[in-house]
Scaffold this motif. Sequence first.
Motif, PDB file in Angstrom:
ATOM      1  N   ARG A  90     -18.639 -12.051  -2.292  1.00  0.00           N
ATOM      2  CA  ARG A  90     -18.835 -10.845  -1.487  1.00  0.00           C
ATOM      3  C   ARG A  90     -18.332  -9.639  -2.267  1.00  0.00           C
ATOM      4  NH1 ARG A  90     -21.983  -9.061   2.697  1.00  0.00           N
ATOM      5  NH2 ARG A  90     -20.880  -7.534   4.020  1.00  0.00           N
ATOM      6  N   TYR A  91     -19.180  -8.615  -2.380  1.00  0.00           N
ATOM      7  CA  TYR A  91     -18.833  -7.416  -3.139  1.00  0.00           C
ATOM      8  C   TYR A  91     -18.754  -6.215  -2.199  1.00  0.00           C
ATOM      9  CZ  TYR A  91     -19.742 -10.076  -7.364  1.00  0.00           C
ATOM     10  OH  TYR A  91     -19.689 -11.017  -8.369  1.00  0.00           O
ATOM     11  N   PRO A  92     -17.731  -5.374  -2.356  1.00  0.00           N
ATOM     12  CA  PRO A  92     -17.567  -4.222  -1.464  1.00  0.00           C
ATOM     13  C   PRO A  92     -18.531  -3.094  -1.819  1.00  0.00           C
ATOM     14  CG  PRO A  92     -15.875  -4.192  -3.143  1.00  0.00           C
ATOM     15  CD  PRO A  92     -16.640  -5.480  -3.341  1.00  0.00           C
ATOM     16  N   SER A  93     -18.652  -2.123  -0.918  1.00  0.00           N
ATOM     17  CA  SER A  93     -19.470  -0.956  -1.218  1.00  0.00           C
ATOM     18  C   SER A  93     -18.912  -0.257  -2.449  1.00  0.00           C
ATOM     19  CB  SER A  93     -19.487  -0.003  -0.029  1.00  0.00           C
ATOM     20  OG  SER A  93     -18.184   0.476   0.253  1.00  0.00           O
ATOM     21  N   GLY A  94     -19.802   0.403  -3.181  1.00  0.00           N
ATOM     22  CA  GLY A  94     -19.428   1.048  -4.423  1.00  0.00           C
ATOM     23  C   GLY A  94     -19.590   0.160  -5.637  1.00  0.00           C
ATOM     24  N   SER A  95     -19.694  -1.156  -5.449  1.00  0.00           N
ATOM     25  CA  SER A  95     -19.768  -2.071  -6.580  1.00  0.00           C
ATOM     26  C   SER A  95     -20.958  -1.748  -7.472  1.00  0.00           C
ATOM     27  CB  SER A  95     -19.859  -3.519  -6.093  1.00  0.00           C
ATOM     28  OG  SER A  95     -18.670  -3.897  -5.423  1.00  0.00           O
ATOM     29  N   LEU A  96     -20.767  -1.964  -8.763  1.00  0.00           N
ATOM     30  CA  LEU A  96     -21.754  -1.581  -9.766  1.00  0.00           C
ATOM     31  C   LEU A  96     -22.578  -2.786 -10.212  1.00  0.00           C
ATOM     32  CD1 LEU A  96     -19.521   0.692 -12.027  1.00  0.00           C
ATOM     33  CD2 LEU A  96     -20.912   1.356 -10.046  1.00  0.00           C
ATOM     34  N   ILE A  97     -23.867  -2.558 -10.363  1.00  0.00           N
ATOM     35  CA  ILE A  97     -24.768  -3.568 -10.927  1.00  0.00           C
ATOM     36  C   ILE A  97     -25.283  -3.040 -12.259  1.00  0.00           C
ATOM     37  CG2 ILE A  97     -26.978  -4.748 -10.659  1.00  0.00           C
ATOM     38  CD1 ILE A  97     -26.509  -4.864  -7.704  1.00  0.00           C
ATOM     39  N   ILE A  98     -25.112  -3.837 -13.297  1.00  0.00           N
ATOM     40  CA  ILE A  98     -25.542  -3.469 -14.648  1.00  0.00           C
ATOM     41  C   ILE A  98     -26.560  -4.511 -15.102  1.00  0.00           C
ATOM     42  CG2 ILE A  98     -24.788  -2.961 -17.001  1.00  0.00           C
ATOM     43  CD1 ILE A  98     -21.958  -2.538 -15.831  1.00  0.00           C
ATOM     44  N   ALA A  99     -27.798  -4.133 -15.095  1.00  0.00           N
ATOM     45  CA  ALA A  99     -28.878  -5.068 -15.434  1.00  0.00           C
ATOM     46  C   ALA A  99     -29.197  -4.990 -16.928  1.00  0.00           C
ATOM     47  CB  ALA A  99     -30.128  -4.750 -14.630  1.00  0.00           C
ATOM     48  N   TYR A 131       1.150  11.193  -7.824  1.00  0.00           N
ATOM     49  CA  TYR A 131       1.794   9.925  -7.513  1.00  0.00           C
ATOM     50  C   TYR A 131       1.298   9.268  -6.235  1.00  0.00           C
ATOM     51  CZ  TYR A 131       5.619  12.594  -4.954  1.00  0.00           C
ATOM     52  OH  TYR A 131       6.359  13.390  -4.130  1.00  0.00           O
ATOM     53  N   VAL A 132       0.299   9.846  -5.572  1.00  0.00           N
ATOM     54  CA  VAL A 132      -0.319   9.151  -4.439  1.00  0.00           C
ATOM     55  C   VAL A 132      -1.450   8.297  -5.011  1.00  0.00           C
ATOM     56  CG1 VAL A 132      -1.209   9.408  -2.096  1.00  0.00           C
ATOM     57  CG2 VAL A 132       0.243  11.181  -3.056  1.00  0.00           C
ATOM     58  N   ASN A 133      -1.054   7.275  -5.737  1.00  0.00           N
ATOM     59  CA  ASN A 133      -1.999   6.497  -6.536  1.00  0.00           C
ATOM     60  C   ASN A 133      -3.100   5.875  -5.713  1.00  0.00           C
ATOM     61  OD1 ASN A 133      -2.787   3.904  -8.268  1.00  0.00           O
ATOM     62  ND2 ASN A 133      -1.820   5.387  -9.632  1.00  0.00           N
ATOM     63  N   GLY A 134      -2.788   5.510  -4.470  1.00  0.00           N
ATOM     64  CA  GLY A 134      -3.781   4.843  -3.637  1.00  0.00           C
ATOM     65  C   GLY A 134      -4.943   5.725  -3.230  1.00  0.00           C
ATOM     66  N   LEU A 135      -4.839   7.052  -3.397  1.00  0.00           N
ATOM     67  CA  LEU A 135      -5.936   7.959  -3.057  1.00  0.00           C
ATOM     68  C   LEU A 135      -6.728   8.423  -4.273  1.00  0.00           C
ATOM     69  CD1 LEU A 135      -4.693  10.314  -0.182  1.00  0.00           C
ATOM     70  CD2 LEU A 135      -6.475   8.575  -0.098  1.00  0.00           C
ATOM     71  N   HIS A 136      -6.314   8.020  -5.464  1.00  0.00           N
ATOM     72  CA  HIS A 136      -7.043   8.453  -6.651  1.00  0.00           C
ATOM     73  C   HIS A 136      -8.493   7.980  -6.615  1.00  0.00           C
ATOM     74  CE1 HIS A 136      -3.138   9.030  -9.205  1.00  0.00           C
ATOM     75  NE2 HIS A 136      -3.250   9.875  -8.205  1.00  0.00           N
ATOM     76  N   ILE A 137      -8.730   6.803  -6.016  1.00  0.00           N
ATOM     77  CA  ILE A 137     -10.099   6.291  -5.957  1.00  0.00           C
ATOM     78  C   ILE A 137     -10.983   7.182  -5.092  1.00  0.00           C
ATOM     79  CG2 ILE A 137      -9.644   4.738  -4.012  1.00  0.00           C
ATOM     80  CD1 ILE A 137     -11.912   3.998  -7.025  1.00  0.00           C
ATOM     81  N   ALA A 138     -10.415   7.843  -4.083  1.00  0.00           N
ATOM     82  CA  ALA A 138     -11.206   8.746  -3.250  1.00  0.00           C
ATOM     83  C   ALA A 138     -11.690   9.945  -4.058  1.00  0.00           C
ATOM     84  CB  ALA A 138     -10.382   9.205  -2.045  1.00  0.00           C
ATOM     85  N   LEU A 139     -10.811  10.494  -4.906  1.00  0.00           N
ATOM     86  CA  LEU A 139     -11.232  11.592  -5.774  1.00  0.00           C
ATOM     87  C   LEU A 139     -12.248  11.103  -6.802  1.00  0.00           C
ATOM     88  CD1 LEU A 139     -10.827  14.578  -6.534  1.00  0.00           C
ATOM     89  CD2 LEU A 139      -9.041  13.836  -8.121  1.00  0.00           C
ATOM     90  N   ALA A 140     -12.050   9.900  -7.317  1.00  0.00           N
ATOM     91  CA  ALA A 140     -13.017   9.330  -8.261  1.00  0.00           C
ATOM     92  C   ALA A 140     -14.389   9.180  -7.609  1.00  0.00           C
ATOM     93  CB  ALA A 140     -12.515   7.984  -8.771  1.00  0.00           C
ATOM     94  N   ASN A 141     -14.420   8.746  -6.364  1.00  0.00           N
ATOM     95  CA  ASN A 141     -15.693   8.634  -5.649  1.00  0.00           C
ATOM     96  C   ASN A 141     -16.386   9.989  -5.551  1.00  0.00           C
ATOM     97  OD1 ASN A 141     -15.171   5.922  -5.236  1.00  0.00           O
ATOM     98  ND2 ASN A 141     -14.562   6.161  -3.099  1.00  0.00           N
ATOM     99  N   ALA A 142     -15.608  11.035  -5.220  1.00  0.00           N
ATOM    100  CA  ALA A 142     -16.183  12.358  -5.059  1.00  0.00           C
ATOM    101  C   ALA A 142     -16.779  12.871  -6.367  1.00  0.00           C
ATOM    102  CB  ALA A 142     -15.118  13.325  -4.546  1.00  0.00           C
ATOM    103  N   VAL A 143     -16.187  12.464  -7.489  1.00  0.00           N
ATOM    104  CA  VAL A 143     -16.644  12.952  -8.796  1.00  0.00           C
ATOM    105  C   VAL A 143     -17.756  12.075  -9.369  1.00  0.00           C
ATOM    106  CG1 VAL A 143     -15.917  13.274 -11.199  1.00  0.00           C
ATOM    107  CG2 VAL A 143     -14.493  14.128  -9.331  1.00  0.00           C
ATOM    108  N   LEU A 144     -17.640  10.757  -9.269  1.00  0.00           N
ATOM    109  CA  LEU A 144     -18.588   9.852  -9.918  1.00  0.00           C
ATOM    110  C   LEU A 144     -19.759   9.445  -9.023  1.00  0.00           C
ATOM    111  CD1 LEU A 144     -16.112   7.465 -11.782  1.00  0.00           C
ATOM    112  CD2 LEU A 144     -17.312   9.460 -12.703  1.00  0.00           C
ATOM    113  N   LEU A 145     -19.497   9.217  -7.729  1.00  0.00           N
ATOM    114  CA  LEU A 145     -20.547   8.714  -6.842  1.00  0.00           C
ATOM    115  C   LEU A 145     -21.323   9.830  -6.159  1.00  0.00           C
ATOM    116  CD1 LEU A 145     -18.738   5.706  -5.068  1.00  0.00           C
ATOM    117  CD2 LEU A 145     -19.916   5.773  -7.279  1.00  0.00           C
ATOM    118  N   ALA A 146     -20.628  10.924  -5.809  1.00  0.00           N
ATOM    119  CA  ALA A 146     -21.296  11.969  -5.031  1.00  0.00           C
ATOM    120  C   ALA A 146     -22.513  12.573  -5.735  1.00  0.00           C
ATOM    121  CB  ALA A 146     -20.290  13.060  -4.654  1.00  0.00           C
ATOM    122  N   PRO A 147     -22.446  12.876  -7.039  1.00  0.00           N
ATOM    123  CA  PRO A 147     -23.644  13.456  -7.667  1.00  0.00           C
ATOM    124  C   PRO A 147     -24.888  12.573  -7.585  1.00  0.00           C
ATOM    125  CG  PRO A 147     -21.723  13.819  -9.048  1.00  0.00           C
ATOM    126  CD  PRO A 147     -21.297  12.872  -7.964  1.00  0.00           C
ATOM    127  N   ALA A 148     -24.689  11.261  -7.516  1.00  0.00           N
ATOM    128  CA  ALA A 148     -25.836  10.355  -7.390  1.00  0.00           C
ATOM    129  C   ALA A 148     -26.472  10.445  -6.015  1.00  0.00           C
ATOM    130  CB  ALA A 148     -25.398   8.917  -7.667  1.00  0.00           C
TER     131      ALA A 148
END
Length: 893
Positions: A573-582, A870-887
């Motif tokens: 089972r893979y969570p949302s956001g998971s990447l597929i590289i064909a 140092y709020v390390n657990g929220l860094h992924i939210a900023l990463a989503n906004a930068v890497l996933l949002a433009p797509a």
Amino acid sequence: MRSNRRRTFIFSTIFAALGSSFAASALPEFPGSQYNNSVPNTQQVLGYKLGSRISEPAAIRQYFTTLAAQYPQQLKLVPYGESWQGRQLFYVVIGSEQNIARLDQLEQNMRRLADPLNTSEADAKALIEQQPASVWIANTLHGNELSPAESSMALAWHLLADQSEFTRNILTNTLVYIDPLQNPDGHHRFVSRYYATAGMEHSDDRLSAEQNEPWPNGRSNHYLFDMNRDWISLTQPENRGRVKALRSTYPLLYVDSHEMGGDMTYYFSPEAEPYNPHIQQAQREVLNWVGQNNAKWFDRFGYHYFTREIFDAFYPGYGASWPLYQGSIAMTYEMASARGHHYRRSDGTVVTFADGIQRNFVAFMATLETASQRAKPLLQRFYQYRKDAVAQGSKAKTRSYIFPASRDKAGHQRLTALLTEQGIKVTQATKAFSACGKDYQSGAYVIDSAQSTYHLLRTLLDTDVPMDQPFIKQQEALRANNLPDQIYDVTAWSLPLMFNLEMNECRASVKVDGVAVTEQRILPGSLTRPEATYGFILPWDGMDAARFAAAALKAGVVMRSSDLPFTHQNGTRYPSGSLIIARADNNNELNQMLEKLSAQSGAMLHGVDSSWHTDGPNAGSANMVRLQPVNVAMLWDEPASSLSAGSARFVLERELGQPVTAIRPAQLKQADLSRYQVLVLPASAGGSYQQALGEAGYNNIRHWTERGGVLITLGNATNFVLSGEAPMLASKREYKAGEEPATDGNDKEQVAGTVLNTEQYQQMVKAKQARPDWVPGFLAKAEVDQSHWLTAGLPASVNTVYVGNEIYQPLAINHGRNLLKFAGADEVKASGFVWQDNQQQIAHKPLLMWAPQGDGMVISFTQEPNYRAYVNGLHIALANAVLLAPAHSGAVR
């Protein structure tokens, strides 16, 4: 002004900086000194008198290098790191010839005293009898605090040149460690800008350009971090190097020398209330020893000082706090700053750069005297602190801390490596085990409380570190009278909460088969089944996946990200956001590229032979978006908060690996932003983005967003997208809950008489249409809408640092989504202290809002997801906004 008493040495010339008429008095000055003038002073090495010119980092290093070369038998220079801009970080240790000759053995002795599990009381007593005291004097952590760095040169010269019995006794009984310049990058920024504004004469006017630094000022390092808040998270290389050096030397006293506002005098220990409860009474007694001896010397010189009123010892992330939890005695010294050559105070007196050098020097000498005279009790207390810590940990209510193996392997590795760097022993289990009624898989982490760092691990790991209730009541009374509170910094910093990692507390000592965790923050990733015929899947479960994605996009790897969870036919089972590289989308060198990128990022890619999914979208679904290379711009300069801009840029560039282009507001007004897919607006330091950018800038950013741009606002920068007749975000800032609207003042000059009771009086004197009260900083819990791609990789709830008084209304469903919202009033406080009415009002308000804007979107974090990084657990939210949002936008490329 200092007296004109006869000095025992005179420099030969006066350095005239930029034609200045200013000349420093001869420095340093100490009673009874008998100087050997063969020791080179700054005039001879650098070409100017001490105190007549603010020294550049290169000059400070040159001076100490010269001393080390000429006096190797008494002074040793030790590099301990490198700043972001490549400047060497170093300390020197000064002592008698006998002590420097056996320095390695003396430092090994301190490491033995720090290890009571392997050093018996008898062995410790024998070591103490032959061991000198040690004092570490750290200077200019904030780069625009000038005098401490210069005072370090004054102190070194004095210790080598003075032949008096007083100084010789200090060097016999004490090892003196001097870190001359903790922040060379920020200091260079200040010095170069200061002299760029200087004219024929240096101005003491607080209105002058010399006294008003341009953004971002010299306080912070290259990434604009206040490094005096970074000691528990160690995000910056300067602090990481220092912690390693301190754990090698274990000084008994640690002085963190700073400067403060020029209208003040001099501050030294003891600190203000509240004290962190993990600071021991014996340590507080030593702080009084030091303070009282400092006061004796300041009285002798006629220098004014104060203690206890500000600069508390509650937050453990200061340089003057962190060493306390290792058993050292740490303290802050603060000198009134001239912020240049001289500064006119509000009472008309002038404080000079040279005044600061001399006062620091006297404070340093007084502290060295305390250490010299009390060497044996200081050594005994250090050993006893570490020994008692083990005993206290073995009897503690929480005997073991356990982190279950979970989805966020990157977060676990980063946290446990961080703890290891600070001297806390962490074991990773290599077999499954059970403890306190729970079963744990192999890979779980265990921390035993019975360690000499017990007080440090408690203050870093405990959910809450309580403030004294009498102190809290005092703050409530101040607030009731509209007076500023005395809470100096954030009140919560629990690392497990900030990393959003589950941690269980166990009453038993848990013994497991395992390996010791190292200081390596990112473990190499790999490819499983590299021969797989279809390609690879990368679970989106932490920053290792995000780091991989950022690097892979730059390398030209074609990837698709799933907006929804899915199950592969192999049962995974893979969570949302998971990447597929064909393989079909990429070239024949795919494996080599992925092996390199996974090793660097820590990502674990799963090889698969088929694209068949038994649940959720397949690779060709519209719910699978192709990621594109991203160009990120960030507003840089006033009115942005330099701390917000710096931490955001640091997280993007150094944690994620995503380069950022910094653009000043003047250019942003009219800039062609079409080559950028993402624009980040940091929080404001108090000024208005609307005013700085004007209507032209607002329209430029709005049109770019409507054409497909992703606009990210951090903290109060959200106010920018609430402005205008047709705001980009359909939310509003809230007044303080329960306040009545203010009248216009023209209704009546008189009102009907009233009879008031106490409660009615309190209601009448409340401000109308007031902003919510300022919250100094607590950890707030937020609930996550996991149905949206922007929250991919986040658990059901997260924690964030909440600072300030910005509270926003939720978005209506037809205007966007509230993807992170603060929990209910009974649950929103995860740790720390918050005013009760703020806690009620913050509940259920948005932390992260998303709203479409034409072909683009607005993403607003109402609190900063990268606060101090140092709020390390929220860094992924900023990463989503930068890497996933433009797509998910129609960005023009």
